[in-house]
Enzyme design. Sequence first.
Site, PDB file in Angstrom:
ATOM      1  N   SER B  46       0.866  -1.164   0.000  1.00 20.70           N
ATOM      2  CA  SER B  46       0.000   0.000   0.000  1.00 20.70           C
ATOM      3  C   SER B  46       0.909   1.223   0.000  1.00 20.70           C
ATOM      4  O   SER B  46       1.773   1.351   0.874  1.00 20.70           O
ATOM      5  CB  SER B  46      -0.887  -0.019   1.245  1.00 20.70           C
ATOM      6  OG  SER B  46      -1.856   0.992   1.154  1.00 20.70           O
ATOM      7  N   GLU B  47       0.732   2.115  -0.988  1.00 16.04           N
ATOM      8  CA  GLU B  47       1.772   3.123  -1.212  1.00 16.04           C
ATOM      9  C   GLU B  47       1.855   4.181  -0.113  1.00 16.04           C
ATOM     10  O   GLU B  47       2.792   4.969  -0.095  1.00 16.04           O
ATOM     11  CB  GLU B  47       1.605   3.772  -2.596  1.00 16.04           C
ATOM     12  CG  GLU B  47       0.358   4.604  -2.814  1.00 16.04           C
ATOM     13  CD  GLU B  47      -0.747   3.792  -3.473  1.00 16.04           C
ATOM     14  OE1 GLU B  47      -0.762   2.558  -3.317  1.00 16.04           O
ATOM     15  OE2 GLU B  47      -1.604   4.416  -4.143  1.00 16.04           O
ATOM     16  N   ASN B  48       0.893   4.197   0.814  1.00 11.47           N
ATOM     17  CA  ASN B  48       1.044   5.115   1.941  1.00 11.47           C
ATOM     18  C   ASN B  48       2.059   4.605   2.964  1.00 11.47           C
ATOM     19  O   ASN B  48       2.347   5.315   3.926  1.00 11.47           O
ATOM     20  CB  ASN B  48      -0.313   5.397   2.610  1.00 11.47           C
ATOM     21  CG  ASN B  48      -1.037   4.144   3.015  1.00 11.47           C
ATOM     22  OD1 ASN B  48      -1.054   3.163   2.275  1.00 11.47           O
ATOM     23  ND2 ASN B  48      -1.632   4.148   4.188  1.00 11.47           N
ATOM     24  N   SER B  88       8.494   3.987   0.333  1.00  8.75           N
ATOM     25  CA  SER B  88       7.437   3.328  -0.419  1.00  8.75           C
ATOM     26  C   SER B  88       7.621   3.544  -1.917  1.00  8.75           C
ATOM     27  O   SER B  88       7.504   2.608  -2.721  1.00  8.75           O
ATOM     28  CB  SER B  88       6.075   3.874   0.033  1.00  8.75           C
ATOM     29  OG  SER B  88       5.041   3.271  -0.698  1.00  8.75           O
TER      30      SER B  88
END
Lengths: 243, 222
Positions: B46-48, B88
Amino acid sequence: MNKVHSDARSALAGILKDGMTIMSGGFGLCGIPESLILAIRDSGVTNLTVISNNAGVDGVGLGVLLETKQIRKMISSYVGENKLFAQQFLSGELQLEFNPQGTLAERIRAGGAGIPAFFTKTGVGTIIAEGKEVREFNGENYVMETGLVADVSLVHAWKADTEGNLVYRKTARNFNPMMATAGKVTVAEVEHIFNAGEIDPDHIHTPGIFVKRIVHAPTGPKHIEQRTTRKRTSAAAATGGEV
Amino acid sequence: MAWTRDQMAARAARELKDGFYVNLGIGIPTLVSNFIPEGMKVILQSENGMLGMGPFPYEGDEDADLINAGKQTITELPTTSYFSSADSFAMIRGGHIDLSILGAMQVAENGDLANWMIPGKMVKGMGGAMDLVAGVKKVVVVMDHIAKAKDGSIEKKLLHRCNLPLTGSHVVDMVITDLGVFAIDKHGKGGMRLIELAEGVGLDEIAARTEAAYTVAPDLAG
């Protein structure tokens, strides 16, 4: 030098001025420096450029600074959760610079690390690259992006010690560590403060050199934008296990 | 019969391989996690700032500090790690993520993708989409074959050239629609190729609803 301030207002005393650039950590409403944002509102400082991945939602986070029209320009990657933002943007009151999320993160990281610019393949061939230098490396095109710094960075951490060493919690880390490095003055609001030596040095995410001021801000209930749950009975079946 | 959303997600899940690190977009791509084959290990990013994304929490267990890129509450797994947004996107831009599955407004026969902006409408922003398509090893688009407007008119989405602002140029490897599957030779000269048809969908229907030039795989040309 004592870095610990008694409240958000005193933590921001003497460093705010109209027209300044502020970085504000968080992703959505997760890991935002909420008490510091409220203190910015109460200070009345205006004409701000705010660098933040998102712009809060109506009435929460940076949304409160939109209500008071203290923000002149946002540099963000996604602002879709905020109706007031749309209104002010369409009426021309608010300027907006979109950055791809990874480019935004890297611009802040670079700014904090003293790197004025870098090349990335993100955005090559799109409007993001318009007017920017494009250079070929190893047969592929990359666009030049510049580092970002701020007059003041506002971050939210889970734990701090009196030296300003910070530890973040779960996905509330997000943009906070880079922003802590890229502010001329970085102010951290933290949920728990410890004496120096009480946090294992191996567990520190942001070393205290980056953090000038700390304020203890035990949060009330934190905000959840999309509350998604599953029923206790349908446990693993709904997700196929390793998800 | 065109494929349903679940059938499209199930087809996309066939692109997963054991040990893959995968980023799933919002919408139909999120459903792909329901079709990961038994026994296959796939780690969701999840890119967060999270690897090893778990399912939604049980009611009452929601944690405001634990969300995915769609801002939904989720859970962690024994495989989970957390990291900053810079780390990330180092994973994403640096080519360490094996597969990205995302939605689209338009895809062109050369692999160009448009999925973030309609000029004249309020723009919400590209989020991490431009970084994902530029950096991830394989990019799979899952979308409806055509767009239906409220007045009943249709707009084609598989085009010679996108007319919306691009998210990335020469970035899409595969398009899964409700009518079939196309492979795209995004860097070479192979162009776009129809490789599968949804059950009951004919070549005529694909042709009528596709502007992009494409070849048809021999086993479909029958």
